[in-house]
Motif scaffolding. Structure first.
Motif, PDB file in Angstrom:
ATOM      1  N   ARG A 109       4.729  -6.237   2.967  1.00  0.00           N
ATOM      2  CA  ARG A 109       4.054  -5.498   1.899  1.00  0.00           C
ATOM      3  C   ARG A 109       4.765  -5.679   0.569  1.00  0.00           C
ATOM      4  O   ARG A 109       4.133  -5.918  -0.463  1.00  0.00           O
ATOM      5  N   ARG A 110       6.068  -5.551   0.575  1.00  0.00           N
ATOM      6  CA  ARG A 110       6.817  -5.686  -0.678  1.00  0.00           C
ATOM      7  C   ARG A 110       6.675  -7.084  -1.256  1.00  0.00           C
ATOM      8  O   ARG A 110       6.679  -7.267  -2.476  1.00  0.00           O
ATOM      9  N   SER A 113       2.140  -7.359  -1.826  1.00  0.00           N
ATOM     10  CA  SER A 113       1.248  -6.342  -2.362  1.00  0.00           C
ATOM     11  C   SER A 113       1.088  -6.464  -3.872  1.00  0.00           C
ATOM     12  O   SER A 113       2.063  -6.630  -4.601  1.00  0.00           O
ATOM     13  N   GLU A 119       4.866   0.198  -4.144  1.00  0.00           N
ATOM     14  CA  GLU A 119       5.802  -0.213  -3.105  1.00  0.00           C
ATOM     15  C   GLU A 119       7.247   0.136  -3.479  1.00  0.00           C
ATOM     16  O   GLU A 119       8.029   0.556  -2.625  1.00  0.00           O
ATOM     17  N   THR A 122       7.551   3.863  -2.997  1.00  0.00           N
ATOM     18  CA  THR A 122       7.561   4.178  -1.566  1.00  0.00           C
ATOM     19  C   THR A 122       8.944   3.908  -0.995  1.00  0.00           C
ATOM     20  O   THR A 122       9.475   4.707  -0.207  1.00  0.00           O
ATOM     21  N   ARG A 150       3.967   6.916   1.506  1.00  0.00           N
ATOM     22  CA  ARG A 150       3.250   6.009   0.597  1.00  0.00           C
ATOM     23  C   ARG A 150       2.084   6.725  -0.075  1.00  0.00           C
ATOM     24  O   ARG A 150       1.818   6.515  -1.260  1.00  0.00           O
TER      25      ARG A 150
END
Length: 491
Positions: A109-110, A113, A119, A122, A150
């Motif tokens: 994700r990091r 995204s 991120e 989060t 998140r």
């Protein structure tokens, strides 16, 4: 009249990577996992870094097309707690394996995204309200815990605090799930005060004891269904006092007193200062300026614990503007930034050696994995923790392996050496400038050109083509030299 530009000059301008102005680059770099040419283009399309940042603060209201796709790479992340536990008990898949997948999904994700600010925030909150992934029991709720954070990461801290304190992952991790009226467990009550809110400097043991009593009743059906519930028979009644919060606490159902208590802590001036200090430490400098901490704490209280106004005040401060190059990337941020800078395209993993899986071992080799810190205070956010010689040498090795495309090499597409040439023929110093703009998002300094020249034994004025030995044999070393520079190791 000035001479008309030559065809060569026009070609150079067409192929030159456009970089953001330093102040914009600083903002985007601090609140992302690395400025890439593609991200810079998005920033320009939004009208600049401040407009980009403002839109990013909408968080989960914005669409993230990669979130669900990457989560599907690891099917166990979509299973419920009872199913996860049964599969662990019968030997199908252990909790540590599921948690390794969660760590990998967080890294994915990091890396990919488009919601980079969400991120980063989060990560900040998942580290502040910390539940590690190395847990034999709470692993069944750990994915849900991260998703809960998140959802609230850019909302109000009061809402986030209620959601995390009463979440089954936190209840199990800090032993509140089995805390009773006759035997209150103090772990969650203590860490709620010392780490999550006001800080240990302003409390004493009587505060901890009553904090634990307030939280009794919040339970989890451990070893069976793993469902969270509230058990009035486990709640400790009777007057409580924690700092300046008092309550009769007469009802068997203590959920209302819990709500009032957590809301009070979230709005406490000491909590405001603690959160402001942590934000400044993470995004500005290791030694937070008292004036900035005071200002952010006031904004936090004035806006009823809303995080977005605090972030806006932080990035508008003179201290933030003056902190360029003042923060070190931690090992996980370094690995993520390297994948982003080199344009390594990771696909669904099909084996343990697949890049999407192996990336976790890369962070481990550098000294940290997501949520692998063993204590409840969370992974360190100061520079000193990640500035050792061994960490730097490990980063150098990782950069070299990635630049050469040697490891990981499965289910990942690395750029071909010749693809780094912006034109068919150019001087070596122009190539270094191109790489600096692509990887560091800034023009090459004389120092970088000299370092690169010495690293690959090529003179600055030497002409480089696709057939040059540099491109055939030494491009990984050249890329690594740029990635090993202080400008890349800092964010």
């Amino acid at each position: 009249m000035p001479d008309a530009p030559t065809a060569a000059a026009k070609a150079r301008r067409r192929t030159q990577v456009k970089v953001l102005p330093p102040r914009q680059r600083h903002l985007v770099s601090r609140f992302s996992y690395g400025v890439t040419p593609a991200l810079a283009a998005q920033v320009r399309a939004r009208g600049g870094a401040e407009a980009w940042f403002d839109r990013q603060l909408k968080g989960t209201a914005l669409r993230d097309p990669v979130l669900g796709r990457t989560k599907a790479w690891w099917p166990d992340l979509g299973r419920g707690p009872e199913s996860l536990w049964q599969r662990s008990v019968n030997g199908t898949r252990g909790g540590w394996e599921v948690m390794a997948d969660y760590q990998r999904w967080v890294i994915a994700r990091r890396t990919t995204s488009p919601l980079q600010v969400l991120e980063t925030m989060t990560q900040f909150w998942e580290n502040h309200l910390y539940v590690p992934t190395n847990g034999e029991q709470w692993f069944v709720h750990r994915v849900s815990y991260g998703e809960t954070i998140r959802r609230h990461a850019l909302g109000r801290f009061a809402d986030l605090l209620r959601a995390t304190t009463t979440h089954p992952a936190m209840l199990i991790y800090l032993d509140n799930a089995t805390s009773t009226a006759s035997q209150p467990n103090e772990n969650l009550g203590r860490e709620l005060l010392e780490l999550h809110t006001v800080g240990r400097e302003v409390i004493d043991e009587s505060d901890v004891k009553d904090s634990a009593r307030i939280l009794t009743g919040w339970s989890v059906d451990m070893w069976k269904t793993w469902k969270a519930s509230y058990a009035p028979e486990m709640h400790s009644t009777g007057r409580v006092r924690v700092l300046d919060f008092t309550h009769r606490n007469a009802a068997a159902d203590g959920r209302e007193v819990t709500r009032l208590y957590l809301d009070h802590l979230a709005r406490h001036p000491a909590t405001a200062r603690r959160i402001a200090t942590r934000l400044v430490t993470k995004f500005v400098q290791d030694a937070p300026a008292p004036a900035l901490v005071d200002r952010l704490a006031r904004v936090y209280l004035r806006h009823d614990t809303a995080i977005v106004p605090v972030l806006r005040a932080l990035v508008a401060s003179k201290q933030f503007r003056a902190s360029v190059g003042g923060k070190v990337r931690d090992p996980i941020e370094d690995v993520v930034a390297t994948y982003r800078a080199l344009g390594a395209k990771v696909s669904r993993p099909t084996s343990s050696n697949s890049a999407a899986n192996a990336v976790l071992w890369q962070t481990q080799a550098l000294g940290a994995t997501p949520f692998g810190w063993p204590r409840p205070d969370g992974t360190p956010i100061d520079d000193a923790a990640w500035s050792s010689t061994s960490r730097v040498l490990a980063s150098f090795q990782m950069h070299y392996s990635m630049a050469g495309g040697w490891w990981p090499s499965a289910q990942v597409k690395h750029r071909a050496p010749a693809s780094w040439l912006p034109r068919r023929r150019l001087r070596f110093d122009a190539l270094v400038d191109h790489l600096s703009r692509s990887l560091l998002h800034r023009p090459a300094s004389r120092r970088l050109v000299q370092a690169c020249s010495e690293a690959v034994d090529v003179r600055p004025g030497e002409r480089i083509t696709r057939d040059h030995p540099l491109v055939k044999w030494s491009m990984p070393r050249l890329l690594t030299t740029v990635l090993d520079s202080p400008d890349f190791l800092r964010r």
